[in-house]
Design an enzyme around this catalytic site. Structure first.
Site: not given
Length: 413
Positions: A324, A376
């Site tokens: 992006t 994560h």
């Protein structure tokens, strides 16, 4: 013959669409393949073409949610195409006459309300009305109910005015309440889910854009002339840098599926673009196999389709990693949100000339901050930081790491 037009399936996972806009009026004559409506799904806005020529009768209103396969209009194929505009001009008059009695009924309703005795229902909102009042942050005590026994109806809640935001001091204080499109609601739902259902972290780095600028300045004119007006932009360099880094750190190119990890040996890169209907994320398939020209051509094709409202569900399905670019809007630094079910997203930002230390000396260079948001649960710190460093290294040494030492050959010049 009366033809029933049903909502076609935009994609396998889509069960419902919303009528965004009717492009024709009830009673209009339509030609075969003429666009008669725009329909919103949770992935894209699509045009609905007429299956046959004839007089159309609408069976759904704008804003209605309709199931895939449901009838939304009828086409009388025996209808005669009007010679002039007279029939169309008569339509508003007919509608005005039909609506007049409704206006009288509404006007009489308030007259009956004072006569009603106060009951336990007076000032009590219905469940639907209470939900609307809560959304508008309006206390039920400030709304006059027109329902039976003074109950607050859904219409009362819809028509209730939002409380003044403090004491007016002059100037325009208008407001407008509009329903979000199905696409916008789905984007909002996915963004909230990404925040709530992933262990999202963001790591940052900065890139010296001087080497890329030198290549672009030297070859962009020749590139444009050789490849039919195609520009040599930054996105091809970033896409190639990302596909290289994904090969070095494959965990970033994987997804969670319950107790399992799905790893991919290809790189389908989603490119976030801003279209007239909001944020869209079309996919560049097998970007690892594309040349600089191939990446630029595909991104241009998808961006034009998004801008013109012609993007399809298939164009936005899949993707293993997202890029992006908030820099086009002037963003200096941000923490992009993961595009589920992907595990990583790279955020580009604006380029600003800043002083940096180079070989013990202070020099001014065009610099860009880059950010990698990652899940994560599946990507550890070593992989995330290593991935972003690999992207940085490739962008700061593009000829050697992205072009095999030959810029002209890599650009197909």
């Amino acid at each position: 013959m009366i033809l029933e037009m049903k909502v076609p399936s935009p994609g396998e996972s889509i069960k419902e669409v919303e009528i965004a806009t009717w492009l024709v009026k009830d009673g209009d004559y339509v030609e075969k393949d003429q666009a008669i409506a725009e329909v919103d799904s949770d992935k894209a806005t699509l045009e609905l073409p007429a299956e046959m020529s004839g007089i159309i009768t609408l069976k759904a209103e704008e804003g209605d949610a309709v199931a895939v396969g449901a009838v939304v209009c009828l086409i009388d194929t025996d209808g005669v195409k009007p010679a002039g505009d007279a029939p169309a001009a008569e339509a508003p008059k007919t509608e005005a006459k039909a609506e007049a009695p409704k206006a009288e009924v509404k006007a009489e309703a308030p007259k009956e309300a004072p006569a009603a005795a106060t009951t336990y229902a007076t000032g009590t909102p219905s469940p639907a009305a209470r939900k609307i009042l809560d959304e508008k942050n309006i206390a039920p005590a400030t709304v006059s109910g027109t329902g039976k026994g003074g109950r607050i109806t859904k219409d009362d809640a819809v028509n209730a005015s939002v409380p003044s935001m403090g004491t007016p001091t002059g100037g325009n204080r208008g407001s407008e309440r509009t329903k979000l499109s199905m696409l916008r609601r789905k984007v909002a739902e996915r963004l909230v889910a990404a925040k709530n259902e992933t262990a999202m972290l963001t790591t940052f780095n900065e890139v010296n854009m001087t080497p890329i600028n030198l290549i672009r300045n030297e070859y962009k004119d020749a590139f444009k002339a050789k490849h039919g007006g195609l520009g040599l932009g930054y996105m091809s360099f970033f896409t190639k840098a990302v596909t290289r880094a994904l090969e070095l750190y494959p965990d970033v190119n994987s997804m969670m599926d319950g107790d399992y990890k799905i790893a991919y040996d290809f790189a389908d890169i989603s490119i976030a673009v801003s279209g007239p209907k909001g944020l869209m994320v079309p996919v560049v398939r097998n970007a690892e196999n594309l040349t600089f020209r191939g990446v630029e051509a595909e991104i241009k094709r998808l961006a034009l389709r998004a801008r013109d409202g012609q993007i399809t569900v298939d164009d936005m399905t899949g993707g293993t990693f997202t890029i992006t670019n908030g820099g086009v809007f002037g963003s200096m630094l941000s923490t992009p949100i993961i595009n589920p079910p992907q595990s990583g997203i790279l955020g580009m930002h604006n380029i600003i000339e800043r002083p940096i230390a180079v070989n013990g000396k202070v020099e001014i260079h065009p610099m860009m901050y880059v950010a990698l948001s990652y899940d994560h649960r599946i990507i550890d710190g070593r992989e995330s930081v290593g991935f972003l460093v690999a992207v940085k290294e490739a962008l700061e040494n593009p000829v050697e790491l992205l072009m095999n030492g030959d810029a002209k050959r890599a650009l197909e010049l």
